[in-house]
Design an enzyme around this catalytic site. Structure first.
Site, PDB file in Angstrom:
ATOM      1  CE  LYS A   1       5.201 -24.506  26.980  1.00  0.00           C
ATOM      2  NZ  LYS A   1       6.375 -23.884  27.224  1.00  0.00           N
TER       3      LYS A   1
ATOM      4  CG  HIS B   1       2.882 -45.038  -3.540  1.00  0.00           C
ATOM      5  ND1 HIS B   1       2.297 -46.030  -4.305  1.00  0.00           N
ATOM      6  CD2 HIS B   1       3.686 -44.199  -3.853  1.00  0.00           C
ATOM      7  CE1 HIS B   1       3.508 -45.791  -5.490  1.00  0.00           C
ATOM      8  NE2 HIS B   1       4.380 -44.921  -5.159  1.00  0.00           N
TER       9      HIS B   1
ATOM     10  CD  GLU C   1       4.766 -22.442  18.511  1.00  0.00           C
ATOM     11  OE1 GLU C   1       5.143 -23.541  18.238  1.00  0.00           O
ATOM     12  OE2 GLU C   1       5.195 -21.505  19.711  1.00  0.00           O
TER      13      GLU C   1
HETATM   14  C1  G6Q Z   1       8.334 -22.404  20.423  1.00  0.00           C
HETATM   15  C2  G6Q Z   1       7.286 -22.583  21.302  1.00  0.00           C
HETATM   16  C3  G6Q Z   1       7.189 -23.682  22.131  1.00  0.00           C
HETATM   17  C4  G6Q Z   1       8.252 -24.370  23.228  1.00  0.00           C
HETATM   18  C5  G6Q Z   1       7.968 -25.096  23.774  1.00  0.00           C
HETATM   19  C6  G6Q Z   1       9.165 -25.809  24.943  1.00  0.00           C
HETATM   20  O1  G6Q Z   1       8.772 -21.656  19.477  1.00  0.00           O
HETATM   21  O2  G6Q Z   1       7.187 -21.358  22.276  1.00  0.00           O
HETATM   22  O3  G6Q Z   1       6.885 -24.805  21.052  1.00  0.00           O
HETATM   23  O4  G6Q Z   1       9.296 -24.269  22.327  1.00  0.00           O
HETATM   24  O5  G6Q Z   1       6.730 -25.096  24.389  1.00  0.00           O
HETATM   25  O6  G6Q Z   1       9.484 -24.671  25.703  1.00  0.00           O
HETATM   26  P1  G6Q Z   1      10.480 -24.652  26.673  1.00  0.00           P
HETATM   27  O7  G6Q Z   1      11.864 -24.657  25.744  1.00  0.00           O
HETATM   28  O8  G6Q Z   1      10.610 -23.304  27.348  1.00  0.00           O
HETATM   29  O9  G6Q Z   1      10.532 -25.787  27.285  1.00  0.00           O
END
Ligand code: G6Q
Length: 517
Positions: free
Chosen positions: A487, A372, A341
């Site tokens: 999202k 394995h 990411e």
């Molecule tokens: C992490 C990302 C992503 C995020 C989740 C949850 O670096 O931005 O994995 O942590 O989408 O986001 P919220 O904490 O805002 O619910």
């Protein structure tokens, strides 16, 4: 200046045309020499296809890219999460401030930091847990992505250090089977739920919290007595009407970098105690200081440079991370998010598309189990996959027996060392099916035992390794537009489910499958 226009880039490219042949050159002398150490770690890199000249040139590259200056600026609070000239998050990156409470060797918190916001949260947590620990035996963390993977990995890694009767669970996926499999198992009366969402708006997390609230009510319990939140100040989840307590995180702590903030701290302190949480933070903080050192024993920088050598000069597109430690089973999943990411990016910090490769595909599993399964491909497949091994001299439980002359821990470590050699040296044979070509690069991060202090240090080591690679590539390792897109798309398609927008033809085509007999 772009990564591929550095002077060292050209020299390294020349070295890469003829990298050292490990099948001929890996000997005892090399194993002894090709080692650096810092804190309680050794980094053994004899099985990487590097020479001293290559290492020197990689450090020149880091110098040209001002990697250590950039690390210092990050830790000092400069706005490094930004793309110049374009709309971007435009934020500081200060996960290191979440644990900057210690003098070098002193385990006790530093009182001069008492005004620090992060420190205030630690004090709040301490007093909250004094009460919560007497009422609750279980803690369930509701959160996803960065609000899930790191805390889960550390909980699993350090379960051995759990307080008596304290257990943790996680609900992440919006799949109802994830939530109900846990809700059906636990004693609700004895359970504290913590909803973790930095934004306070993530679909999966809010939905799962509703499921929990509903379930508590159905069982005659008041949700407010069982729920706490971890969120941004003034987010929709910062609401004393709905939660026993709200702990804060800030926009300068990215989700995947948030394990040592309240995102991980509440659950880890509940299950392992405040003392062990402090040890985790102390280990991480000491590694933060190592990351600022202008020397070869800057462990995260060294590891970042080896990764860049394999990725950009030897052109390997994947990276396996194999802890020879069952408690670290979930750690590669956290590292997969942290690395992919952060560094799965195609533009530089000026918004220009780049002409070189960035973050590799990361995957992993615990050894020896991985031997394995996918090791076949790692040994004899057509793609070469560099490997980072993690090894611990001692087991956590200190329980073992001797079978046929060796303990299980000795068997575990022998396997690790044997694999490292087999990948690099290979094996000749008359039978082509039994030929191992070797020259498959790998290194070992070795330490004494997986305890809270070491876990904190290992966590920080990876956070900084990833950041260093981003600094050298001149990309922004701290935003995640690819995740934001998901999202937004989910919200759009949900509109169809709720029948607000029947004209979204493509989505409708998928949904039709649900109704087909
Ligand atoms: C992490 C990302 C992503 C995020 C989740 C949850 O670096 O931005 O994995 O942590 O989408 O986001 P919220 O904490 O805002 O619910």
């Amino acid at each position: 200046m772009s990564f591929d226009s550095y002077k060292s880039y050209k020299k390294l490219n020349d070295f890469a045309k003829n990298p050292i042949d490990l099948t001929k050159n890996l000997d005892v002398k090399r194993i002894k020499e090709f080692e650096i150490s810092a804190m309680n770690f050794k980094f053994l890199y004899a099985a990487e296809r590097v020479t001293n000249e290559v290492i020197d040139e990689l450090f020149s590259l880091a110098k040209e890219a001002k990697a250590i200056d950039k690390m210092k600026k990050m830790q000092d609070g400069e706005t490094v999460n930004a793309i110049r000239g374009y709309e971007s998050e435009n934020r500081q990156v200060l996960h290191t401030a979440m644990r900057d409470f210690f003098e070098d060797k002193n385990e006790s918190f530093n009182a001069k930091n008492a005004s620090n916001l992060a420190y205030q949260e630690i004090l709040k947590l301490d007093s909250f847990l004094k009460n919560a620990a007497t009422k609750f035996d279980n803690i369930v963390q509701i959160g996803i992505g960065g609000s899930f993977l790191g805390p889960k990995a550390l909980y699993e890694a350090l379960k051995k250090y759990s307080k008596r009767n304290k257990k943790a669970y996680f609900i992440a996926n919006v799949d109802p089977d994830d939530s109900f499999s846990i809700l059906n198992e636990i004693d609700l009366k004895k359970t504290l739920f913590v909803t973790v969402s930095k934004s306070g708006t993530t679909l999966e997390t809010l939905t799962n919290e509703e499921i929990v609230r509903n379930h508590l009510k159905k069982h005659g319990l008041n949700p407010k007595d069982h729920l706490a939140s971890i969120t941004g100040k003034n987010s929709p989840m910062d609401d004393p009407e709905k939660y026993l307590e709200s702990f804060y995180i800030w926009d300068y702590v990215g989700g995947r970098y948030s394990v040592t903030s309240m995102v991980g701290a509440v659950l880890l302190a509940f299950t392992f105690g405040m003392d062990n949480l402090k040890k985790i933070l102390h280990g991480a903080s000491n590694m933060d200081k190592i990351a600022l050192k202008n020397s070869y024993d800057n462990l995260p920088l060294f590891s970042a440079l080896i990764g860049i050598w394999n990725r950009n000069f030897l052109n390997y597109s994947t990276q396996a991370i194999i802890p020879y430690s069952q408690p670290l089973l979930y750690f590669p999943l956290h590292l997969q998010q942290l690395d992919m990411e952060s560094n799965g990016k195609s533009i530089d910090k000026d918004g220009k598309f780049i002409n070189f490769k960035t973050g590799p595909i990361i995957f992993g599993d615990a050894g020896t189990n991985a031997q394995h399964s996918f090791y076949q491909s790692l040994h004899q497949g057509t793609d070469i996959v560099p490997i980072e091994f993690l090894g611990f001299k001692n087991s956590q439980y200190n329980q073992d027996i001797v079978v046929k002359g060796t303990t299980s821990q000795q068997k575990l470590l022998s396997n690790l060392f044997a694999q490292s050699l087999a990948f690099s040296i290979g094996k000749k044979d008359e039978n082509p099916n039994k030929i191992f070509l070797g020259n498959r690069p790998n290194h070992i991060l070795l330490t004494d035992i997986l305890d809270p202090y070491t876990m904190g240090a290992v966590l920080s080591y990876y956070e900084h390794k990833v950041a260093f690679q981003g600094f050298i590539w001149n990309i922004n390792s701290f935003d995640q537009e690819g995740v934001q897109l998901g999202k937004k798309l989910a919200d759009k398609i949900l509109d169809i489910f709720s029948e607000k927008n029947k004209n979204f033809e493509l989505g409708q085509a998928f949904l039709n499958h649900l109704n087909k007999k």
